[in-house]
Design an enzyme around this catalytic site. Structure first.
Site, short mmCIF file in Angstrom:
data_model
loop_
_atom_site.label_atom_id
_atom_site.label_comp_id
_atom_site.label_asym_id
_atom_site.label_seq_id
_atom_site.Cartn_x
_atom_site.Cartn_y
_atom_site.Cartn_z
N LYS A 1 0.85 -1.19 0.00
CA LYS A 1 0.00 0.00 0.00
C LYS A 1 0.89 1.25 0.00
CE LYS A 1 -4.54 0.82 1.90
NZ LYS A 1 -5.63 0.30 2.72
N GLU B 1 -19.92 -6.21 9.23
CA GLU B 1 -20.93 -5.48 10.02
C GLU B 1 -21.98 -6.40 10.60
OE1 GLU B 1 -19.77 -4.54 7.06
OE2 GLU B 1 -18.85 -2.59 7.45
N ARG C 1 -26.09 -3.10 5.91
CA ARG C 1 -25.78 -4.53 5.83
C ARG C 1 -26.39 -5.33 6.97
NH1 ARG C 1 -20.54 -5.80 2.81
NH2 ARG C 1 -21.32 -4.90 0.87
C1 LIG Z 1 -19.29 -2.70 4.05
C2 LIG Z 1 -18.12 -1.75 4.17
N1 LIG Z 1 -17.57 -1.54 5.39
C3 LIG Z 1 -16.53 -0.69 5.50
C4 LIG Z 1 -16.04 -0.02 4.42
C5 LIG Z 1 -14.94 1.00 4.59
N2 LIG Z 1 -13.72 0.60 3.86
C6 LIG Z 1 -13.38 1.11 2.67
S1 LIG Z 1 -11.97 0.50 2.07
C7 LIG Z 1 -11.75 -0.45 3.44
C8 LIG Z 1 -10.54 -1.32 3.56
C9 LIG Z 1 -10.45 -2.27 2.41
O1 LIG Z 1 -9.28 -3.00 2.53
P1 LIG Z 1 -8.77 -3.85 1.31
O2 LIG Z 1 -9.93 -4.53 0.68
O3 LIG Z 1 -7.66 -4.70 1.76
O4 LIG Z 1 -8.29 -2.75 0.27
P2 LIG Z 1 -6.98 -1.83 0.35
O5 LIG Z 1 -7.46 -0.45 0.64
O6 LIG Z 1 -6.06 -2.34 1.39
O7 LIG Z 1 -6.40 -1.90 -1.01
C10 LIG Z 1 -12.79 -0.29 4.34
C11 LIG Z 1 -12.90 -0.94 5.64
C12 LIG Z 1 -16.67 -0.26 3.18
N3 LIG Z 1 -16.27 0.36 2.07
N4 LIG Z 1 -17.69 -1.13 3.08
#
Ligand SMILES: Cc1ncc(C[n+]2csc(CCOP(=O)(O)OP(=O)(O)O)c2C)c(N)n1
Length: 621
Positions: free
Chosen positions: A282, A367, A395
């Site tokens: 990242k 969630e 959700r």
């Molecule tokens: C249902 C839901 N809960 C929380 C989020 C907030 N959220 C956005 S990106 C993220 C992290 C995603 O991590 P990853 O899939 O590993 O992607 P990265 O940013 O590390 O590339 C979160 C928790 C969301 N978008 N949707």
């Protein structure tokens, strides 16, 4: 010197690039991302991490015929650049500019709209099933992060995909990070996979040697094959996915274009579902983002040299006030436990997690689980506070109904980002929670009008032992109501801020400032208004409404929620039931999805600014 990127207008333009050129392209894209996002703000870290992966996907597949479906979609800036939206990137997340997420309305290359996590594998499987029914022959690819893979929906999809045996490819972008460090057993399992090709190579070597031994060769291979099932439990990388029915390829260095394209091309030739495990970093290529991954997951405009954010609010946010207050309450109440679904810092729970690690639970992007887990904690005698953004709480509707409310459990659901959130747009606007919570029996719903009232609501929640309690509060801060006196909360009682005669202005939570200003302006137009902070959206202060009906001919309701099923419709229902003589006007979010952009602009779009409301009122009464 001409930029390579200047010549890339669609995916076809990268098809014939040589390896060295692709590396240059990756470098130019990184530079462009950093320069642009330093001005616009946005999801920098995740996008810097997928530069090579996105190039490799567009080189190996033929989008949009081949369908690439992104999970969450916050990492699609590179995809947008490569699919003809480079110039528009400077408008990203701004009103009427590019969305920060994939949007089918924006490009034929955006196959499926996203914003919430863990949907890509399900959607991709749907596309694969549709392709087969139609007799088409395109590839379908889901790109999912390791954080998003912690969501239950992703597991449901994997389970179903292995059963359906459709040809499709899941690419796991594993950077070991969700917004913060990823959590959970799957994350640990993925961390453990480091030497992907060793098993495969070793297996092939053994087979080749044995085949060369005359007569016994083939038979021994059978034995080895049987043994493999036992041995692979110990050594095969990606065993979990293999056992599920996927062909596992990887892990691949996600910044090595050659490895990426080779593996993707391998995957294209495999029958059935394939799982490609890609390791990325990242923030790759911008040292400050590599180091401060959490800050640069989503950032405001920043100084490229120092990484400092340019516009930090002077006022303390609702999330921070919530986290600080809960942490201080936990000092004297050891039953308090805090739960988040992958949003520790976003919900203000960082300090709590440090001070009370044994009473803090980050359950991953899950969630539904967070809510039922909280129900369990409550049934076992604890006082759970589960903090979830309004739009992500969508959700967990059945968990709120079935696991919390039917048993009348004392779970406090702290609904952060309730109301319009701005730049994240449609998928993140928190405008439905009142509508989907208010009708649930046993439920109490509070909307504090300022951060002080949020603190009082939390005090109130500690004494409240009569079932589930929702406290909804907006994104950002209340821009300084400190010093104004706020009275203690009483169950189901509204707060009368001003007594008048002509018009009763009733507002919930974040509409406070607009309501206050409206009352002032109506006064200037010779209308004497009452100003009511409803506080408890449920139970409604019916006695007060009845009382207001005696003096006021008009009620104006202001709420930052969908009008359908919101506070106003509940007031209207009561007035109609009691046949009170009052005319009601409701100002909230009408029946459409609100786009992305600056919150003030969006409020105006929704007709929720003082000028429009006042004009409307003066015209109609
Ligand atoms: C249902 C839901 N809960 C929380 C989020 C907030 N959220 C956005 S990106 C993220 C992290 C995603 O991590 P990853 O899939 O590993 O992607 P990265 O940013 O590390 O590339 C979160 C928790 C969301 N978008 N949707």
């Amino acid at each position: 010197m001409s930029n390579l990127l200047d010549h890339i207008h669609e995916p076809a333009d990268i098809k014939n690039l040589a390896k060295a050129e692709m590396r240059i392209l990756a470098h130019e894209i990184r530079k462009e991302l950093i320069t642009t996002i330093s001005v616009t703000g946005g999801h920098l870290g995740s996008n810097l991490g997928v530069v090579e992966l996105t190039i490799a996907l567009h080189k190996s597949f033929d989008s949009p015929k081949d369908q690439i479906i992104w999970d969450v979609g916050h990492q699609t800036y590179v995809h947008k650049i490569l699919t003809g939206r480079r110039d528009a990137l400077k408008t990203i997340r701004q009103y009427q500019g590019l969305s920060g997420f994939p949007k089918r309305s924006e490009s034929v290359h955006d196959i499926f709209d996203t914003g919430h996590s863990s949907t890509s594998i399900s959607a991709a499987l749907g596309f694969a099933a549709a392709r087969d029914i139609k007799g088409e022959d395109n590839y379908v690819v889901a790109v999912i992060g390791d954080g998003a893979l912690s969501g239950g929906l992703a597991f449901e999809a994997l389970n179903n995909a292995a059963h359906m045996k459709k040809n499709f490819i899941v690419v796991l972008n594993d950077n070991q990070m969700s917004i913060a460090k990823n959590v959970g057993a799957m994350s640990l399992y993925l961390d453990g996979i480091r030497t992907g090709n060793l098993y495969k190579e070793a297996k092939e070597d053994v087979q080749n040697v044995l085949k060369k031994i005359p007569r016994v060769g083939e038979g021994i291979i059978e034995v080895i094959r049987d043994l493999k099932d036992g041995i692979k439990q110990l050594v095969i990388p990606g065993m979990f996915f293999e056992e599920m029915g996927f062909t596992y390829l990887g892990p691949v260095d996600g910044h090595n274009l050659k490895q990426l394209t080779t593996t993707i091309n391998q995957a294209k030739n495999v029958e059935g579902p394939v799982f490609i495990h890609v390791h990325t970093q990242k923030g790759k290529g911008y040292a400050i983002a590599e180091k401060h991954t959490e800050c640069f997951h989503g950032t405001g405009p920043f100084d490229i040299k120092t990484g400092d954010q340019k516009s930090v609010s002077k006022h303390i946010s609702y999330s921070k006030v919530f986290g600080d207050k809960l942490t201080s309450l936990a000092a004297t109440n050891d039953k308090i436990v805090a739960i988040t679904a992958g949003m520790t810092s976003g919900t203000g729970l960082n300090d709590f997690s440090v001070q009370y690690p044994e009473r803090f639970f980050d359950v991953g992007i899950a969630e539904q689980h967070a809510l039922t887990f909280s129900a369990g904690l409550s049934a076992a005698g604890f006082k759970p506070y589960v903090a979830i953004y309004s739009s992500f709480l969508q959700r967990g509707y059945d968990q709120v109904v079935h696991d919390i409310a039917t048993q009348n459990l004392n779970v406090t659901i702290c609904v952060d980002r309730a109301g319009l959130v701005g730049a994240d747009g449609e998928t993140h606007q928190g405008v439905f929670d009142v509508s989907f919570l208010n009708h649930i029996p046993n439920m109490t719903v509070i909307a504090p009008r300022c951060t002080q009232e949020l603190e009082l609501a939390l005090d109130y929640s500690l004494t409240y032992t009569d079932g589930p309690l929702v406290i909804r509060y907006p994104r950002g801060s209340d821009s300084g109501h400190k010093g104004k006196k706020v009275s203690m909360l009483k169950h189901g009682k509204a707060e009368v801020l001003k007594n008048g005669n002509d018009i009763a202005v009733i507002f919930s939570g974040s509409m406070y400032q607009i309501a206050e200003k409206l009352v002032d302006e109506l006064k200037a137009a010779s209308y004497d208004c009452s100003l009511i902070n409803i506080r408890f959206i449920k139970p409604l202060d019916r006695a007060l409404i009845k009382k207001l009906a005696k003096k006021h001919k008009h009620i104006i309701v202001l709420e930052e929620n969908a009008i359908i099923g919101g506070l106003g419709s509940e007031i209207l229902r009561y007035i109609s039931k009691e046949q009170l003589e009052m005319e009601v006007q409701i100002y909230g979010i009408d029946d459409y999805f609100v786009t992305h952009g600056d919150r003030i602009k969006l409020l105006k779009d929704c007709g929720l600014d003082v000028g429009q409301i006042k004009k409307n009122i003066l015209k109609s009464i």
